[in-house]
Scaffold this motif. Sequence first.
Motif, short mmCIF file in Angstrom:
data_model
loop_
_atom_site.label_atom_id
_atom_site.label_comp_id
_atom_site.label_asym_id
_atom_site.label_seq_id
_atom_site.Cartn_x
_atom_site.Cartn_y
_atom_site.Cartn_z
N VAL A 1 12.52 9.35 3.52
CA VAL A 1 11.40 8.73 2.77
C VAL A 1 12.03 8.36 1.28
CG1 VAL A 1 9.48 9.18 1.62
CG2 VAL A 1 9.74 9.73 3.88
N THR A 2 12.97 9.34 0.58
CA THR A 2 13.69 9.12 -0.51
C THR A 2 14.73 7.94 -0.46
OG1 THR A 2 14.83 11.01 -0.31
CG2 THR A 2 12.73 11.20 -1.49
N GLY A 3 15.57 8.07 0.73
CA GLY A 3 16.43 7.03 0.91
C GLY A 3 15.91 5.80 1.01
N LEU A 4 14.64 5.55 1.62
CA LEU A 4 14.03 4.34 1.65
C LEU A 4 13.39 3.86 0.32
CD1 LEU A 4 12.42 4.49 5.19
CD2 LEU A 4 14.63 3.21 4.32
N GLY A 5 13.42 4.65 -0.74
CA GLY A 5 13.21 4.15 -2.11
C GLY A 5 11.48 4.49 -2.38
N PHE A 6 10.97 5.33 -1.62
CA PHE A 6 9.85 5.83 -2.11
C PHE A 6 9.92 7.30 -2.60
CE2 PHE A 6 9.23 2.97 1.53
CZ PHE A 6 8.26 2.37 1.41
N ASP A 7 9.33 7.39 -3.96
CA ASP A 7 9.06 8.71 -4.34
C ASP A 7 8.19 9.45 -3.95
OD1 ASP A 7 11.16 7.99 -6.28
OD2 ASP A 7 9.53 6.77 -7.45
N ARG A 8 7.06 9.11 -3.41
CA ARG A 8 5.88 9.75 -2.95
C ARG A 8 5.56 9.20 -1.58
NH1 ARG A 8 3.95 14.44 -5.30
NH2 ARG A 8 1.76 13.56 -5.43
N GLY B 1 0.98 -1.20 0.13
CA GLY B 1 -0.09 -0.05 0.19
C GLY B 1 0.93 1.29 0.16
N ASP B 2 0.31 2.38 -0.10
CA ASP B 2 0.88 3.62 -0.10
C ASP B 2 1.70 3.89 1.09
OD1 ASP B 2 0.10 4.01 -2.95
OD2 ASP B 2 -1.76 5.17 -2.14
N LEU B 3 2.72 4.64 1.16
CA LEU B 3 3.20 4.93 2.33
C LEU B 3 2.69 6.20 3.07
CD1 LEU B 3 5.73 3.96 4.06
CD2 LEU B 3 7.04 6.04 3.21
N ILE B 4 2.41 5.83 4.44
CA ILE B 4 1.97 7.13 5.42
C ILE B 4 3.42 7.22 6.44
CG2 ILE B 4 0.56 8.15 7.14
CD1 ILE B 4 -1.69 6.17 5.89
N ALA B 5 3.78 8.59 6.27
CA ALA B 5 4.92 8.95 7.05
C ALA B 5 4.06 9.64 8.44
CB ALA B 5 5.84 9.84 6.65
N LEU B 6 4.17 8.95 9.49
CA LEU B 6 3.43 9.48 10.71
C LEU B 6 4.32 9.90 11.83
CD1 LEU B 6 0.80 9.39 12.22
CD2 LEU B 6 1.33 6.99 12.80
N THR B 7 4.20 11.09 12.24
CA THR B 7 4.80 11.92 13.07
C THR B 7 4.27 12.52 14.38
OG1 THR B 7 6.17 12.73 11.03
CG2 THR B 7 6.79 13.74 12.85
N LEU C 1 5.45 21.61 7.09
CA LEU C 1 6.74 22.42 6.47
C LEU C 1 7.46 21.53 5.48
CD1 LEU C 1 8.43 24.87 6.57
CD2 LEU C 1 9.52 23.88 8.62
N THR C 2 7.48 20.16 5.77
CA THR C 2 7.94 19.17 4.58
C THR C 2 6.97 19.33 3.32
OG1 THR C 2 8.39 17.64 6.40
CG2 THR C 2 8.28 16.62 4.27
N THR C 3 5.77 19.46 3.27
CA THR C 3 5.13 19.41 2.32
C THR C 3 5.44 20.85 1.51
OG1 THR C 3 3.04 18.49 3.20
CG2 THR C 3 2.57 19.28 1.24
N MET C 4 5.60 21.98 2.28
CA MET C 4 5.98 23.26 1.80
C MET C 4 7.12 23.33 1.03
SD MET C 4 4.99 25.51 4.99
CE MET C 4 3.33 25.86 5.69
N LEU C 5 8.32 22.50 1.70
CA LEU C 5 9.50 22.58 1.40
C LEU C 5 9.85 21.53 -0.01
CD1 LEU C 5 11.59 23.06 4.43
CD2 LEU C 5 11.06 24.74 2.74
N TYR C 6 8.99 20.44 0.24
CA TYR C 6 9.36 19.44 -0.73
C TYR C 6 7.88 18.84 -1.48
CZ TYR C 6 13.61 19.26 1.99
OH TYR C 6 14.76 19.86 2.62
N PRO C 7 7.20 19.61 -2.00
CA PRO C 7 5.90 19.44 -2.54
C PRO C 7 5.85 18.23 -3.45
CG PRO C 7 6.98 21.39 -3.53
CD PRO C 7 7.56 21.06 -2.44
N GLU C 8 6.98 17.87 -4.35
CA GLU C 8 7.01 16.86 -4.95
C GLU C 8 6.87 15.40 -4.14
OE1 GLU C 8 11.05 17.20 -3.51
OE2 GLU C 8 9.57 18.65 -4.33
N LEU C 9 7.22 15.48 -3.08
CA LEU C 9 7.44 14.26 -2.20
C LEU C 9 5.75 13.80 -1.62
CD1 LEU C 9 9.29 12.10 -0.42
CD2 LEU C 9 8.97 14.01 1.47
N VAL C 10 4.87 14.94 -1.55
CA VAL C 10 3.63 14.42 -0.82
C VAL C 10 2.42 14.27 -1.77
CG1 VAL C 10 2.40 15.50 0.92
CG2 VAL C 10 4.82 16.07 0.90
N GLU C 11 1.68 13.29 -1.54
CA GLU C 11 0.51 12.98 -2.07
C GLU C 11 -0.85 13.63 -1.30
OE1 GLU C 11 0.26 9.23 -4.39
OE2 GLU C 11 1.24 8.75 -2.52
N LYS C 12 -0.76 13.46 -0.34
CA LYS C 12 -1.82 14.11 0.73
C LYS C 12 -1.31 14.18 2.11
CE LYS C 12 -5.61 11.27 -1.51
NZ LYS C 12 -6.84 10.44 -1.44
#
Length: 288
Positions: free
Chosen positions: A84-91, A20-26, A106-117
Amino acid sequence: MSSVEVNGGKVVYEILGESGDLIALTPGGRFSKEIPGLRPLAEALAAGGYRVLMWDRPNCGASDVQFYGQSESHMRAETLHKLVTGLGFDRCILAGGSGGARDSMLTTMLYPELVEKLVVWNIVGGIYGTFVLGSYYIVPSILAVRGTGMDGVIKVPEWRERIEENPDNEKRFLDLDSDQFLKLMLRWLNAFVSKPGQTIPGVDDEMFDRIQVPTLIIRGGENDMDHPKRTSLEVSCLIKGSKLIDPPWPEDAWERASEARARGEVKHFNMFDTWVQAAPAILKFLKS
C-alpha cells in the motif's frame, strides 16, 4: 497484470475504480484475487465511490512464494503495508473475509498509522476452525519436506498450482534450505494451535487494544464451524467501539455452499459467492 517487489518477492495486484479512498480487499485461505465471489464485491465497492486494491498475497495466485515471519498472517500484514505504501498511499481502508479478516486485523494492529477503517467477516476461530487450517495449509508441507526435502515440497498439490501460475516459484522453492523451511513450517503450525488468550489464531488478545479505528464486524453464521458466531462476538468485545451486525446472507450460507460443492453441484469454488451481499452494509458503514 501489475506487480511490485516486496521483500524480494513479486506481489501481483490490481486497482479498480478511478478515484476515492483506497480499500485493500483480502480474501481467505491461500486463494488469489481471482477467486470467484471476490471481484463482484470489489466492483460493487468501486461503484460506491472507492478505489479497491485486489492483490495476490505471497503464496497465493501469481505472486511469488515467500516464507518468513512469526506466522503466515504476520508475513502478509508486512507485505500489505509495504504494498500500500509502495503504491503511494499513506492511508487506506482494510476489508477482508475469513483468513483475509485475520490478515486485515493483524495489519491494523501492527501498522495502525496505515488504517482509516476496518471491515471484517467470516472470522476463523475455535478449536475445529484453527485445527482444520493447520492440517490443511501447513501439515502437508511438513510431511513433504521431512520425507524428500524441497523436491517433495514442490509436489504438494497446492504448491504445484503456485508453480503453474508462476513458473519462477519452482526455483524459489528449490533454493530454500529444507531444514530452515521445516523450522518455519513448525512455527507457522504453532500459530494454529488453540491457546488461552488467543481468540484468533496466532494473535494475543492484548493486541486488539491497538485497533482504535472505526470497525465493522459481520458476525459468523449461527452454525458455521469454520467461522464461529462466538468468535465474531468475542472479537467485537475485544475491539472497543466496534459495530457488530448480522450477516446479510442466510445464517447457513457457508454450510449450504460447502454441501453443494461436496456434491459436485457447482463447477467453481462457491464459498465466497455471497460476499457481494455485504456491499450495501459496508458502503453504509464507510460513509457514516
